[in-house]
Each structure stands twice: as structure tokens, then as C-alpha cells.
Design a protein around this motif. Structure first.
Motif, PDB file in Angstrom:
ATOM      1  N   ASP B  45       0.776  -1.358  -0.074  1.00 47.52           N
ATOM      2  CA  ASP B  45      -0.241  -0.596   0.047  1.00 47.52           C
ATOM      3  C   ASP B  45       0.832   0.945  -0.043  1.00 47.52           C
ATOM      4  O   ASP B  45       0.783   2.252  -1.105  1.00 47.52           O
ATOM      5  CB  ASP B  45      -0.514  -0.225   1.390  1.00 47.52           C
ATOM      6  N   LEU B  46       1.846   1.156   1.007  1.00 38.08           N
ATOM      7  CA  LEU B  46       3.048   2.455   0.812  1.00 38.08           C
ATOM      8  C   LEU B  46       3.332   2.754  -0.183  1.00 38.08           C
ATOM      9  O   LEU B  46       3.187   3.794  -0.648  1.00 38.08           O
ATOM     10  CB  LEU B  46       3.306   1.829   2.078  1.00 38.08           C
ATOM     11  N   LEU B  47       3.882   1.856  -1.518  1.00 41.83           N
ATOM     12  CA  LEU B  47       4.696   2.161  -1.584  1.00 41.83           C
ATOM     13  C   LEU B  47       3.818   2.663  -3.315  1.00 41.83           C
ATOM     14  O   LEU B  47       4.101   3.906  -4.082  1.00 41.83           O
ATOM     15  CB  LEU B  47       4.848   1.170  -2.823  1.00 41.83           C
ATOM     16  N   VAL B  48       2.327   2.468  -3.078  1.00 42.98           N
ATOM     17  CA  VAL B  48       1.519   3.110  -4.018  1.00 42.98           C
ATOM     18  C   VAL B  48       1.267   3.944  -3.639  1.00 42.98           C
ATOM     19  O   VAL B  48       1.150   5.164  -4.763  1.00 42.98           O
ATOM     20  CB  VAL B  48      -0.002   2.062  -4.175  1.00 42.98           C
ATOM     21  N   GLN B  49       0.517   4.427  -2.850  1.00 43.21           N
ATOM     22  CA  GLN B  49       0.720   5.933  -2.239  1.00 43.21           C
ATOM     23  C   GLN B  49       1.906   6.627  -2.202  1.00 43.21           C
ATOM     24  O   GLN B  49       1.299   8.111  -2.768  1.00 43.21           O
ATOM     25  CB  GLN B  49       0.067   5.350  -0.127  1.00 43.21           C
TER      26      GLN B  49
END
Lengths: 765, 300
Positions: B45-49
Motif C-alpha cells: 500500500d505504502l509504495l503505491v500511495q
């Protein structure tokens, strides 16, 4: 034999060596190992990174743009906006199967008076890093005056709809309207007398249909590098199906001579018509011109969704009349197509194709081209034909049910065939509609018994296919190998198919031919890879170039043997005396002649510059079996059979791949793909997570059936095959849904909420 | 300038500190030290965000190098799963697989094979998406989260962590380090099902996690029902559990369960589904989930 010989279809008297077999794909290894260079892969010395500021508003007047703060940011080398491009006059140019107005192209590339949709380009920046470029975008101040917007085609046609263009008065209506509207054009396709046809009918089916805009969904986002040098020369590398088109539009919008722009095509990660226009290249060139350094631009996925593609959404009305025995007496339709922010939806081809599968006496199709605040539509695989087919082929299914006739038999009874005069004008030569219907009817899949909640649907489709301007150069190397230079980017294995035809002509192994996509300075003009033209048209030109080369081989052998050229034949890769009367000479191989070329007159080459005609239309019929979850409305595709007329499949596995890919795109269109806008006209699902294209596990193996009714206008009988198989899919799916559930849905997508709602209504819920 | 520093989009200048501590205590210290700190577990999730420019953390604390957070350990009264254990790792743990098939199937529904090599339950929970797949299954299983923070360690029921979209009840500097799954009673079965329009690579439109326990005469004596994607956070629905308890989980009980699940659903209309669709299908999925849990309980 000579090059001037007729390039029409000739039934072969000997077995073909390479054509119709599957050889290894020329670009296969590079693609699977990751070596292939796509649009964003090029890196240049001193290269900058570009980024585009996009409108957050669906419709807004632009009162001013202040770029000074962005320009002052360290690392920013150039900022451009509308002021950096001269305006263009109203003039139509051809891009693929569709044409666009260059006055609209300049506005779509960079907004001028108004932002016309969420994602419309407003300004662009080039900086030493992409992060600085993105930061600079936030420093650009745009004074927007937000205007009321309209997204939906039916809303946009209303007299009180927000007006996108105050100067647009509907074309094609008499008298010309005295008030502007969002309706750009009315058009008509007419044959016979539909009123008389309906009066003659025993049964009339009349329905309304709606489809949503869908994106082509290519994996590779738009990307390019442009470099402008101090001497006024420009180069551009781009992911495109037509670098000659990139050259033309970039030169035009940047005010450069065509000769001053050299365009090179990278490998292309899918286009499906969506890249038949340019977005970034003129911006990159203008940025490079401003700062003197190469500029790379690559869209993010959300930019691809917000600002490129899609094809039209539509509202359609269809009326079909028939006798009790199934003979159709009249076909009528009214097609209202959403063009996006500028005119030019595919409503014209949609109207032409609507009833093209049938041999009818009375047809009337009326089309409306309507603008709305969404991205300007671009071509999408058989543009428009899939949309009108959803309506007509759904109605055909209802007609078959009403008459109690098998849907294939009803279509066979009315099928277009050789001699049929199509409503859009031409009289068909040999075509494969009957054969495609019979292929499905006789396929084992069509006989598999269905279980509960399962249904089977059938539909047919048509696409014209095109030829067009083509230039090919074939150079013979001194070791007897061949350098084949083509001007059409390879979307689907066309390099290999074309090499195979050259190998067949020359009588040598295909891997001795190296096909290259030349840049715009290495060849004459080539129309873009569109309209399923490449294997047909470039293949035909390549056969011609091969025959030019063969004639030269014969001439060299004749000179060597000191006999008339007419006494030399080319067989199986060798020059031979035509008969024993001609003399007793050892045959000369291609290598022998190539090796001695220096002594016999110099380098040997063949080149052809031509406008290829004689494209063969292609028909398809498809059958799909689905299973519906009655509690959720979820549709599972159990099996799918696509039968399409290829004329002749040069590489059968490539042809099957095209049918399969087209079927899959249609399945996505039918099931879940749609754009979701909020109440401000902003796109809410600009990514593959929520723009739901099918994933592999959603699909069965698509059974592809190659029907071959040779095109009389191609030496091997080739027709274009890349598009037709998407045309029948959505109707076949809706027809299968009715078969499974007794629920008819005339609106796409057939998403679970829509299907469940219809099932609830049927069950009185 | 064909430099290694420049990738295809030139994103070489994101100024962001990255730390990969090797102890939980060091991680907590880092998280407490920076207002803009974010935990990186699997990063799915973090890298996508990050790439979507939804977040701009000043510090990223990668917890994958903390051995204790990547262990699966058997304790006397249950199994403890490190918060940074990847789906693919948990899937290879035979005892967990046999004990909590519902939790595992929920976890394994997240993303693709590649994502499963990275994604963690700690991340899935703390990302606080109402549609997180592993969360209703963990809640149904009665799992607790062990949290370490500047003030020490505490155990909290999983249902109390996410409080709304993107929001958790964690205090500043706190880190979920592991999950404890209590040893289930005999004849217990759990299951998780979600509805998506596709077959994978999608976000739950509705999700149901159910764990139930039968007595010797096949009567349900305990049940927990948790529903996902139909409210601002995963719900614990006692009314739905009550529909099963004291019944043989027959057609009548399943119908009552479905009704209670639909009644508890308070979804919104959004790009992933309409309100009316979610309410109706919530009941369907709850019933189907209970049927699987029932079959598993009978087999245990």
C-alpha cells in the motif's frame, strides 16, 4: 514474371513453404527478455524530464496562466503553455480510420480558451528531474472560471445543456440551425425505402440501447523523447503506430517543415487505435526548443485514463422488421455518439457497419456526433462498429427468439455474400460471413449442453479494413541475406508475417530476412498501422518489392549467361534457364548472385512506393457460454468461440492471438469497464484497479477459428484480421445473459449491480 | 547521462529518509522521533500511495529486518504471527493453515502471487482500509494485536485498531508487532469470502469473516461474524452471530444470518459498488461463508 504483374490472388499450384506455417516471431526474444526498447526506454545525454499540468475541472474558461514561479524553481529549464503554440485553422486530417480537425488537435494537445475535460493539458514543464518537474507544476497558477459541464451524451444533446463550443452549429441538417449546440453533425446511411420495408414486415423489433465509453487499455502509457537543436532540426522518438503521423502533427503544431522533424518509432506496448493521435510529442518538441536539451515525457496511468482514449459512449435506437419466415424487410437505427470534448466520434463507421452483415434491401441509419466534457475519443479496434453491433445484434437475437428461429439460421438466411450491395455503398466481392456462421454452427462448442444458470449467445460483426500509402525497401546484402525496411510499427507480429511473405517469394528461409522499422528519413511515406492494414498492405507492397528484386536477379543471371532475361526463371531461391532450349547452365543461387553483384552492376535492391487498394472486408461470428450467479449477478465466461475470416492466415498463431485479444477486450467492455465521474465531472477511477478490465483468471481459453475466404486483391489472399473479432462480443454476451436468465439488458456494462437489479426486478423484488 | 541513478521517469530526487532497524524498540524510537514517519512492512500500500503522491513521508521505517516481527511461533494457548510475515510465508506454515484456513484464505486473496511475497497482515490492518480482506477474518478468529510503543506493550482486539478509512487507534510511535490467534475450541471452523466483480486483483465490494464452534450434537455454541467493506471499518455483528448460535446452522438460521448481515451493512455508493447491491450481496456472502465455516467445524 515481372514486378508489374497483377498482385491479385493466385491459387498456388505448389505447396507454400512458409506462408500459413508458424515461424518464430522476429521480435519475440527481445520482448520476453525485456530487451525491446519501448517509448520510455530511451535515455539521451543531457536529457530533461517533462511533466504536464492538467485541468482539475471538467469545463472552465482559462483567464490566465502564470508560470513565473515554476520558471524560477531551480532545475526547471522550460515551461510552456498555449502561448507557445500558434493557433491552427479548421482543416481535417486523416488519422487511421478516423479524421480529426487540426484546429481541435492543437486545442487537445494544449488547452487554449478553455479546459474542456478533467485532465486536459494546461501547461508543461521540463526539468532536470521528474520530481522537480512535478514540483514545478504545483507552482503554476491558473486562473480558471469554472463553467457548468456535461458528461452524458443524452444530457449533452438537450437544448438547455451547457454549451461546450459557442461556434458549433450542427452540420448535416437542413436548414442549418440558428443556435449553436453540442451536436456537431448529423449523418445518414441509406439504402432502399425503410418505410416500405417496415410496412411489409410481419414482426418488428424496436429497442433502445446504451453503452459507456471504454478505454483501449494498452499496457504501455504514452511516452516520447524529443530533441531540438540550435540549427532548427528536430528529432522525436515515440511509442506510436505511425511515426509519419507523429512527424506530420509535431511539425505542423510546432511550425516546422516536415523535413526538419525526424521521427522514429519505438516498440509499442499496445495501442488498439488509442495511439492514432499525438498528445506529448509536440509538447516535448516545444519544451526542447525552448531550452535546447532533449526532453522525455511519459504519462502516468492516471493521465492515460484522464486525457487519452477512449471510444464513445452511446445512446442508440434500433428497429428491425422481418417476415415470419425470417427474411428481414428493413433495418433502421439512430446512433447518438459521444465524441468527447471535440467532434469526431466513430459514429460514421458505426452507421456504415450497423447492418453490413446482412443482405438487405432497405436500410436507414442516422448518426449524431455529440461533444461532451470528457477526453476526445480516439479510435478503438473497429471504431464504432462494436457499438452499433451491440444494438443491432442484440435486436437480431430478440428477433430470432420472436420468430422461433435459431440465431445462426436467422443470420444465415439474411447473410451478406458476394454480390450483396452494402447500405454504405460498395457491392461485396467474395466475403466470409456465411462461412463464419457455419464455422460456429458446426463447432463442437456450439453443441455442448448447458446447465442451470448457463446461457449461450451468438452475434456477428463486420469491419472494412483498409489499405493506404505504403513504402517498402528491400536491400540484398552481399552474403545473400536481406535487409527489409518497413515504415509501419509492429503491433502484432506484422514484421514477421511480412518477412514470411518475402521469404515465400524469394524462396529463402525467413530468418535470412531482417525486417526493420525505418525512421521517417529512410523511406517514403507510410500511413499508420491502423485499420488492420499492415499485413495486408505492407505485405502486398513487400511482395511487389520482392518481385522487383527477383527481376533484377534474373537480369543478372541472364547477363552472366549471356541469354535473354525472358529465358531465366526464378525458382526455389535460384535463377535457372527457363528450359533446355535456353541453354545448359548451373542454377545461380541468391547467394551466388548477391556475392557477384559488384561485378554484375552493383547493389541489388527493390523498393516500392504505392497506395495499396483492395482491402478485403472481414466478417466474424462468435458464440459465448456464460454462467450467472443468480444471487450476485456475477457473470462467468465458460467458453468463447471466435470465427473470423482471415482471407489467408500468414501466421496462424498470430491470427489466433488477434481473435483472442479482441474477444477479451470485448468481454471486458461487456462486463465491467466504465468510467466513473463525480458530480464535478472528475474521473474517479483513473487506474486499472477500479477501471476493471478482465484479468487472466476471469477468462477461459478463447477458441479461435480461422475461416479462409481469400481476398482476391492480395497475392496470398490476406484480409485484415486485427479488429473484427471485437465487434460481436458485447451483443453475444447480452444474448447469452438472456438465454441464461430470461433477462434482457440493453445497457453496458453487464456489471453485477446492473444484472442483480434486473434479476430482482424479474423476481418481483 | 545513461546513469544508473536515473530511472525511466527520473525519480531520483525524492528526499525521504529510509531506515531499516533490526529491533522493535529501535523502530518505535524512530517512529516517535518524526512527525512524518510511516511504517513500511510489505509496502504494497505504502509504495503505491507514494507513487500516486498521496503521501509524502519524511521518514520510512522498514520493519522487515526485525526478526521478531517475521516469526510464526507456537505458544501454549495459540499461535503468534509476526506483523511483518508475508502472505507467502504464512501460507507455508502447515499448522496455521490447518488451524485458521479462513484467516489464511483471506490473507491470500490480497493481490497477486508477487504481492503475496511482500504483503503483511500488519500492513493490511494498519492501512485501515474498510475493505481489507484479512481483517474481518482475523476479527472472526478472535485475534488480538500486540502493540509496542513509547509507553510499553499492550494487547488490543484486532477490531479496535482501525477506526475509519486510513485511521487507526494507534498512538504516535506505536507499532503493531504481532497477532495472537488463540487455540480454537474443538469443532471450530472459520472462513472468509468476499465479492469482487472480477476473480482476483481487486478490492472487496463486501467481505465476510465467520468463525463458529459446534457442540457434540452439531449445534452451534459460539460464533463470531465480521463484515468488511460495508462501513467505515470492519464490523463485528453480534446479531449475525446470534442468528447461528443455538441452531444447527440450517437453512432457517442461514437466512436469519443473511438478513442480520444485510441489516448491519451501512455501505456507501462508490466506484466499487452501489449501496443497494452491497446490502443484498452482504447477506449472500455471509451465508456462503457460514456454510464453509460449518463444513470445516464438522470436519474438525
Amino acid at each position: 514474371m515481372s514486378a508489374a504483374e497483377d498482385l491479385g490472388y493466385q491459387e498456388k499450384t505448389h505447396e507454400l513453404k512458409w506462408v500459413g506455417k508458424n515461424v518464430t516471431r522476429t521480435d519475440g526474444v527481445d520482448k520476453v527478455t525485456g530487451r525491446a526498447q519501448f517509448g520510455a526506454d530511451l535515455i539521451m545525454p543531457g536529457m530533461l524530464f517533462g511533466a504536464v499540468l492538467r485541468s482539475p475541472h471538467a469545463h472552465a474558461k482559462i483567464n490566465g496562466i502564470d508560470t513565473s514561479k515554476a520558471e524560477a524553481l531551480k532545475g526547471v529549464k522550460a515551461v510552456i503553455c498555449r502561448d507557445d503554440f500558434a493557433d491552427q485553422p479548421s482543416e481535417m486530417i486523416q488519422v487511421g480510420e478516423l479524421s480529426v480537425n487540426i484546429r481541435d488537435v492543437i486545442r487537445n494537445v494544449m488547452a487554449r480558451e478553455k479546459a474542456m475535460y478533467d485532465g486536459h493539458a494546461i501547461a508543461a514543464v521540463a526539468a532536470t528531474t521528474a520530481a522537480i518537474a512535478r514540483k514545478a507544476l504545483k507552482l503554476i497558477e491558473v486562473d480558471y472560471e469554472v463553467l457548468p459541464h456535461v458528461i452524458d451524451v443524452e444530457e449533452a444533446m438537450k437544448p438547455d445543456a451547457p454549451l461546450l463550443n459557442e461556434d458549433m452549429f450542427t452540420d448535416g441538417v437542413d436548414p442549418k440551425p440558428d443556435k449553436p449546440s453540442n451536436i456537431a453533425k448529423r449523418l445518414e446511411i441509406k439504402l432502399g425505402d425503410v418505410e416500405a420495408g417496415f410496412a411489409d414486415a410481419d414482426v418488428v423489433i424496436e429497442r433502445e440501447y446504451r453503452t459507456r465509453p471504454v478505454h483501449q487499455g494498452y499496457i504501455e502509457p504514452h511516452a516520447c523523447v524529443a530533441s531540438y537543436t540550435e540549427d532548427g532540426q528536430g528529432e522525436v522518438w515515440a511509442s506510436t503506430p505511425g511515426h509519419f503521423l507523429v512527424r506530420a502533427i509535431t511539425a505542423r503544431l510546432c511550425g516546422m517543415d516536415v523535413s526538419k522533424v525526424k521521427a522514429t518509432a519505438s516498440e509499442i506496448g499496445g495501442g488498439f487505435g488509442g495511439k492514432n493521435i499525438v498528445y506529448l510529442e509536440p509538447l516535448a518538441m516545444a519544451l526542447s526548443r525552448k531550452c535546447g536539451r532533449p526532453v522525455k515525457m511519459a504519462m502516468h496511468r492516471n493521465e492515460v485514463f484522464r486525457a487519452t482514449g477512449p471510444t464513445s459512449g452511446s445512446h442508440m435506437k434500433v428497429k428491425i422488421g422481418a417476415k415470419r419466415d425470417g427474411k428481414i424487410t428493413a433495418g433502421w437505427a439512430e446512433l447518438m455518439f459521444q465524441a468527447g470534448a471535440f467532434p469526431g466520434s466513430p459514429v460514421f463507421p458505426a452507421a456504415m457497419c450497423a447492418y453490413a452483415c446482412y443482405d438487405l434491401e432497405n436500410v436507414l441509419v442516422i448518426g449524431w456526433d455529440v461533444i461532451a466534457n470528457r477526453p476526445k475519443t480516439t479510435a478503438y479496434r473497429a471504431p464504432g462498429a462494436q457499438i452499433s453491433a451491440f444494438a443491432v445484434e442484440s435486436a437480431m437475437d430478440e428477433l430470432a427468439r420472436e420468430l422461433g428461429i435459431d440465431p445462426i439460421d436467422l443470420r444465415l438466411m439474411n447473410a451478406a455474400k458476394e454480390g450483396t450491395k452494402a447500405a454504405y455503398g460498395p457491392t461485396f466481392g467474395p466475403v466470409g460471413q456465411v462461412e463464419s456462421l457455419e464455422a460456429i454452427k458446426n463447432h463442437p462448442n456450439y453443441k455442448i449442453p448447458l446447465g442451470p444458470n448457463q446461457g449461450r449467445g451468438v452475434a456477428s460483426g463486420f469491419w472494412f479494413n483498409i489499405g493506404g500509402e505504403t513504402s517498402v525497401t528491400m536491400n540484398v546484402n552481399d552474403d545473400g541475406t536481406i535487409a527489409l525496411t518497413l515504415g509501419n510499427p509492429d503491433l502484432s507480429g506484422t514484421r514477421t508475417s511480412i518477412s514470411v511473405m518475402a521469404a515465400e517469394e524469394l524462396g529463402i528461409e525467413p530468418d535470412r530476412i531482417r525486417p526493420t522499422i525505418g525512421d521517417t528519413t529512410s523511406l517514403g511515406f507510410n500511413f499508420i498501422s491502423a485499420g488492420s492494414r499492415t499485413t495486408f498492405a505492407v505485405g502486398k507492397a513487400t511482395v511487389e518489392a520482392s518481385r522487383v528484386v527477383i527481376d533484377e536477379f534474373r537480369a543478372r543471371a541472364a547477363a552472366t549467361w549471356d541469354i535473354p532475361v525472358e529465358a531465366v526463371v526464378w525458382e526455389d531461391g535460384h535463377a535457372r534457364p527457363a528450359s533446355s532450349n535456353a541453354g545448359d547452365f548451373e542454377p545461380l543461387s541468391l547467394e551466388d548472385i548477391a556475392r557477384e553483384a559488384k561485378k554484375t552492376g552493383g547493389p541489388i535492391a527493390g523498393h516500392v512506393e504505392t497506395n495499396v487498394s483492395g482491402a478485403g472486408p472481414s466478417f466474424a461470428t462468435e458464440a459465448v457460454d456464460i454462467e450467472v450467479d443468480p444471487e450476485t449477478g456475477h457473470i462467468k465466461v465458460l467458453r468463447f468461440t471466435a470465427a473470423q475470416d482471415a482471407g489467408k492466415a500468414i501466421q496462424p498463431n498470430f491470427v489466433e492471438g488477434q481473435y483472442q485479444g479482441a474477444a477479451v477486450q470485448g468481454i471486458g467492455w461487456a462486463l465491467n469497464e466504465e468510467y466513473i465521474y463525480d458530480d464535478k465531472g472528475r474521473l474517479e477511477n483513473p487506474g486499472f484497479l477500479d477501471y476493471r478490465m478482465p484479468v487472466a483468471s476471469d477468462l477461459p481459453m478463447i477458441d479461435a477459428v480461422i475461416v479462409e475466404v481469400p481476398n482476391p486483391n492480395h497475392p496470398y489472399g490476406v484480409r485484415g484480421i486485427g479488429e473484427t473479432s471485437i465487434v460481436p462480443v458485447m451483443a453475444a454476451m447480452a444474448n447469452a445473459l438472456e438465454d441464461a436468465t430470461d433477462v434482457r439488458i440493453n445497457e453496458l456494462p453487464l456489471s453485477p449491480p446492473r444484472v442483480l437489479k434486473a434479476l430482482n426486478e424479474k423476481n418481483g423484488g | 547521462m545513461a546513469s544508473d541513478r536515473v530511472n525511466w521517469n527520473g525519480s531520483d530526487v525524492i528526499t525521504m529518509r529510509y531506515e531499516a532497524p533490526e529491533t522493535m524498540e529501535a523502530a518505535v524510537e524512530l517512529l516517535s522521533s518524526d512527525e512524518g514517519a510511516r511504517v513500511l512492512a510489505g509496502g504494497t500500500d505504502l509504495l503505491v500511495q507514494l507513487r500516486a503522491e498521496m503521501i509524502e513521508p519524511s521518514l520510512v521505517v522498514d520493519v522487515k529486518r526485525i526478526a521478531a516481527m517475521r516469526e510464526i511461533t507456537k505458544e501454549n494457548d495459540g499461535i503468534r504471527v509476526g506483523a511483518a510475515v508475508a502472505g507467502a510465508e504464512l501460507g507455508e506454515h502447515e499448522e496455521f493453515k490447518a488451524t485458521w484456513p479462513g484467516v489464511l484464505e483471506a490473507f491470500e486473496l490480497i493481490g497477486s502471487t508477487q504481492i503475496q511475497g511482500r504483503a503483511t497482515m500488519g500492513g493490511n490492518l494498519c492501512n485501515a482500509s474498510p475493505a481489507a480482506d484479512s481483517v474481518p477474518a482475523m476479527i472472526a478468529a478472535g485475534a488480538t494485536a500486540t502493540i509496542l510503543g513509547p509507553g510499553g506493550q499492550r494487547d488490543v482486539p484486532v477490531e479496535d485498531i482501525a477506526i475509519g478509512p486510513g485511521q487507526t487507534s494507534l498512538d504516535k510511535g506505536e507499532l503493531v508487532t504481532s497477532f495472537f490467534f488463540p487455540k480454537p475450541a474443538a469443532r471450530t471452523g472459520d472462513a472468509y469470502l468476499r465479492f469482487i466483480p472480477r476473480t482476483e486483483m481487486d478490492i472487496a465490494v463486501v467481505g465476510a469473516g465467520i468463525c463458529l464452534t459446534l457442540d457434540d450434537s452439531d449445534i452451534c455454541k459460539a460464533a463470531r461474524v465480521s463484515l468488511g467493506a460495508v462501513a467505515a471499518r470492519a464490523l463485528v455483528v453480534d446479531e449475525a452471530a446470534d442468528a447461528l448460535i443455538g441452531t444447527p446452522v440450517d437453512e432457517a438460521a442461514l437466512a436469519k444470518l443473511a438478513e442480520a448481515a444485510s441489516a448491519a451493512a451501512k455501505p456507501i455508493d462508490d466506484k466499487r459498488g452501489t449501496k443497494e447491491f452491497r446490502i443484498q450481496v452482504m447477506g449472500v456472502m455471509a451465508r456462503r461463508t457460514a456454510e464453509i465455516a460449518l463444513a470445516r467445524a464438522k470436519a474438525n
